[in-house]
Every structure is written in structure tokens, then in C-alpha cells.
Design a protein around this motif. Sequence first.
Motif, mmCIF file in Angstrom:
data_model
loop_
_atom_site.group_PDB
_atom_site.id
_atom_site.type_symbol
_atom_site.label_atom_id
_atom_site.label_comp_id
_atom_site.label_asym_id
_atom_site.label_seq_id
_atom_site.Cartn_x
_atom_site.Cartn_y
_atom_site.Cartn_z
ATOM 1 N N PHE A 108 0.828 -1.205 0.000
ATOM 2 C CA PHE A 108 0.000 0.000 0.000
ATOM 3 C C PHE A 108 0.862 1.255 0.000
ATOM 4 N N LEU A 109 1.891 1.278 0.843
ATOM 5 C CA LEU A 109 2.745 2.460 0.924
ATOM 6 C C LEU A 109 3.541 2.666 -0.356
ATOM 7 N N ASN A 110 4.014 1.578 -0.971
ATOM 8 C CA ASN A 110 4.745 1.696 -2.237
ATOM 9 C C ASN A 110 3.852 2.288 -3.318
ATOM 10 N N THR A 111 2.614 1.827 -3.377
ATOM 11 C CA THR A 111 1.666 2.348 -4.365
ATOM 12 C C THR A 111 1.374 3.823 -4.121
ATOM 13 N N ALA A 112 1.269 4.193 -2.852
ATOM 14 C CA ALA A 112 0.976 5.584 -2.502
ATOM 15 C C ALA A 112 2.202 6.488 -2.584
ATOM 16 N N LEU A 144 8.251 4.165 4.177
ATOM 17 C CA LEU A 144 7.725 3.338 5.266
ATOM 18 C C LEU A 144 8.113 3.847 6.650
ATOM 19 N N LEU A 145 9.377 4.095 6.897
ATOM 20 C CA LEU A 145 9.788 4.445 8.261
ATOM 21 C C LEU A 145 9.230 5.791 8.716
ATOM 22 N N PRO A 146 9.250 6.845 7.896
ATOM 23 C CA PRO A 146 8.593 8.083 8.334
ATOM 24 C C PRO A 146 7.096 7.889 8.582
ATOM 25 N N PHE A 147 6.456 7.051 7.752
ATOM 26 C CA PHE A 147 5.042 6.752 7.959
ATOM 27 C C PHE A 147 4.842 6.049 9.293
ATOM 28 N N ALA A 148 5.663 5.043 9.571
ATOM 29 C CA ALA A 148 5.539 4.300 10.829
ATOM 30 C C ALA A 148 5.763 5.217 12.029
ATOM 31 N N GLU A 149 6.729 6.133 11.938
ATOM 32 C CA GLU A 149 6.971 7.064 13.034
ATOM 33 C C GLU A 149 5.755 7.962 13.264
ATOM 34 N N ALA A 150 5.135 8.398 12.173
ATOM 35 C CA ALA A 150 3.935 9.232 12.307
ATOM 36 C C ALA A 150 2.791 8.442 12.917
ATOM 37 N N LEU A 171 -10.721 -3.821 19.229
ATOM 38 C CA LEU A 171 -9.783 -3.100 18.377
ATOM 39 C C LEU A 171 -10.286 -3.115 16.943
ATOM 40 N N ALA A 172 -9.767 -2.186 16.148
ATOM 41 C CA ALA A 172 -10.046 -2.177 14.714
ATOM 42 C C ALA A 172 -8.725 -2.161 13.962
ATOM 43 N N ALA A 173 -8.562 -3.088 13.032
ATOM 44 C CA ALA A 173 -7.375 -3.131 12.185
ATOM 45 C C ALA A 173 -7.598 -2.226 10.979
ATOM 46 N N VAL A 174 -6.657 -1.331 10.731
ATOM 47 C CA VAL A 174 -6.800 -0.333 9.669
ATOM 48 C C VAL A 174 -5.510 -0.280 8.856
ATOM 49 N N ILE A 175 -5.675 -0.196 7.532
ATOM 50 C CA ILE A 175 -4.520 -0.035 6.634
ATOM 51 C C ILE A 175 -4.616 1.308 5.910
ATOM 52 N N SER A 176 -5.449 1.375 4.887
ATOM 53 C CA SER A 176 -5.465 2.552 4.011
ATOM 54 C C SER A 176 -5.971 3.804 4.711
ATOM 55 N N ALA A 177 -6.901 3.664 5.663
ATOM 56 C CA ALA A 177 -7.456 4.835 6.344
ATOM 57 C C ALA A 177 -6.451 5.498 7.283
ATOM 58 N N LEU A 178 -5.292 4.884 7.481
ATOM 59 C CA LEU A 178 -4.243 5.530 8.271
ATOM 60 C C LEU A 178 -3.649 6.724 7.530
ATOM 61 N N LEU A 179 -3.791 6.716 6.196
ATOM 62 C CA LEU A 179 -3.190 7.760 5.367
ATOM 63 C C LEU A 179 -4.280 8.667 4.815
ATOM 64 N N PRO A 180 -4.487 9.847 5.409
ATOM 65 C CA PRO A 180 -5.525 10.760 4.925
ATOM 66 C C PRO A 180 -5.139 11.368 3.574
ATOM 67 N N PRO A 181 -6.092 11.989 2.884
ATOM 68 C CA PRO A 181 -5.780 12.651 1.617
ATOM 69 C C PRO A 181 -4.681 13.699 1.735
ATOM 70 N N ALA A 182 -4.562 14.324 2.911
ATOM 71 C CA ALA A 182 -3.532 15.349 3.112
ATOM 72 C C ALA A 182 -2.125 14.772 3.154
ATOM 73 N N GLY A 183 -2.013 13.452 3.278
ATOM 74 C CA GLY A 183 -0.711 12.813 3.211
ATOM 75 C C GLY A 183 -0.037 12.596 4.553
ATOM 76 N N LEU A 184 1.280 12.418 4.497
ATOM 77 C CA LEU A 184 2.060 12.007 5.657
ATOM 78 C C LEU A 184 1.924 12.964 6.837
ATOM 79 N N SER A 185 1.802 14.251 6.567
ATOM 80 C CA SER A 185 1.735 15.237 7.654
ATOM 81 C C SER A 185 0.483 15.091 8.508
ATOM 82 N N ALA A 186 -0.538 14.407 7.968
ATOM 83 C CA ALA A 186 -1.809 14.269 8.690
ATOM 84 C C ALA A 186 -1.985 12.887 9.321
ATOM 85 N N VAL A 187 -0.976 12.039 9.218
ATOM 86 C CA VAL A 187 -1.114 10.654 9.685
ATOM 87 C C VAL A 187 -1.283 10.593 11.205
ATOM 88 N N THR A 188 -0.476 11.310 11.947
ATOM 89 C CA THR A 188 -0.540 11.231 13.409
ATOM 90 C C THR A 188 -1.918 11.629 13.924
#
Length: 208
Positions: free
Chosen positions: A12-16, A20-26, A181-198
Motif C-alpha cells: 500500500f505504501l509503495n503504491t501511494a 515506510l519508516l517516516p510513515f511508521a513514526e507518524a 480493536l479495529a485493524a486499519v490499513i489505508s485509512a491511516l493515510l488521509p488525503p492530506a498525506g504524511l503530515s496528517a497521519v498522526t
Amino acid sequence: MRGLYAIVDVDFLNTAGVPLLPFAEAVLAGKPAALQLRAKNDAPRAVLRTLQALAPLCARAGVPLFANDRPDLAVLAHAAGVHVGQMDAPVVDVRAFAPSRRVGVSTHDPAQLGAALAAKPDYVAYGPVYATASKANPDPVVGLEGLAAAAARARAAGVPLVAIGGIDVARAHEVARFADLAAVISALLPPAGLSAVTARVAELSAVF
């Protein structure tokens, strides 16, 4: 364990086009209940390297790291646990191989759920609750009614239940009525991108 089960999916991250690591940190900055690395198409050595990079980040954030499918890589990377599917090693074998690791298992129908609960995993995932694009050949949708029935059985067994499949922010509110709990993949990444992940992760976590 209760809250957001964040899945960092390599494909998913490669396609987007998201690193990976900056995304995981966020993601970790938003304090999910757990983080799983899902790297279905990576070679084992590459998966191990990624797990080894994620392990100290998760440790500092106080978030357990789960390896997908591979208890051996979970041990080598000092991950907290491993998540297995129906085609992977059964819970009893994972526990024998890696007794100090937590074990979660995916289930997709009442029979699979019953077998998993009998093995007393650390959590059981059930779904897909909604239609999902994260799998090439997804199992039939169980819906909220199926999730509710699974939640009753999981509570009786004393095993946390993770809702999986097609969950976004709005749907997280729906599944939170039943699942821990809820498992989430794509919804972790908002349209605004990496800056909005946290903020997105914090929003999803707050539902529970």
C-alpha cells in the motif's frame, strides 16, 4: 488491549509513494494499541530488515510490534508478537516455537473463530466486516451482525477481538460497539498525506 491496530502495509505504501519508516513514526506518534508490519511480497531478508528498523521505534513509543505470518522473523527482530492467518502455522505451534511472543490469528467464519478461541491466542481478528481492497481474494463479508456474534463468543472466551476489513473513521465508530480493536490499513493515510497521519491515528484510537 483496546484501540487501533495499525497495519503498516508495504505494498500500500509503495503504491501511494509514501516512505515506510517516516510513515511508521507518524503512526506511532498517534499512539495506536499495536502496530503490525505486513509485507506479503517482500523477501524474508527484506522483511527482517524492516522489522529490525521498526522494533526500536515501537519500543520507544511503547507500542507492541507484530510480524505478519513469520514467527521466526518476529523472534529474530525482537518483535512483541506475530500475527498468523488460516494458511500459516497454528497458534499452538507458534507458541511452541516462540513461547515469549504474543500471538494473534485471523478468522473469517464461525468455525475458524471457534477453533482459534479454543487455542487461546492473545487476540483474534474477525472479518472482513466490510468489503476490502487490501486482499486479492478476500473472504466473504461478515457484516456488523457477524461481528456482533463473534464479539459475544470472544468475550465469553476472554480473548480480545479485532475487527478487520474495510474500516475507515466512520466505520470505526460502528465496529467499536462490538470489537476491542479495529485493524486499519489505508485509512491511516488521509488525503492530506504524511503530515496528517498522526492526527488520523489519534482520531481512530480515540474511538475506542
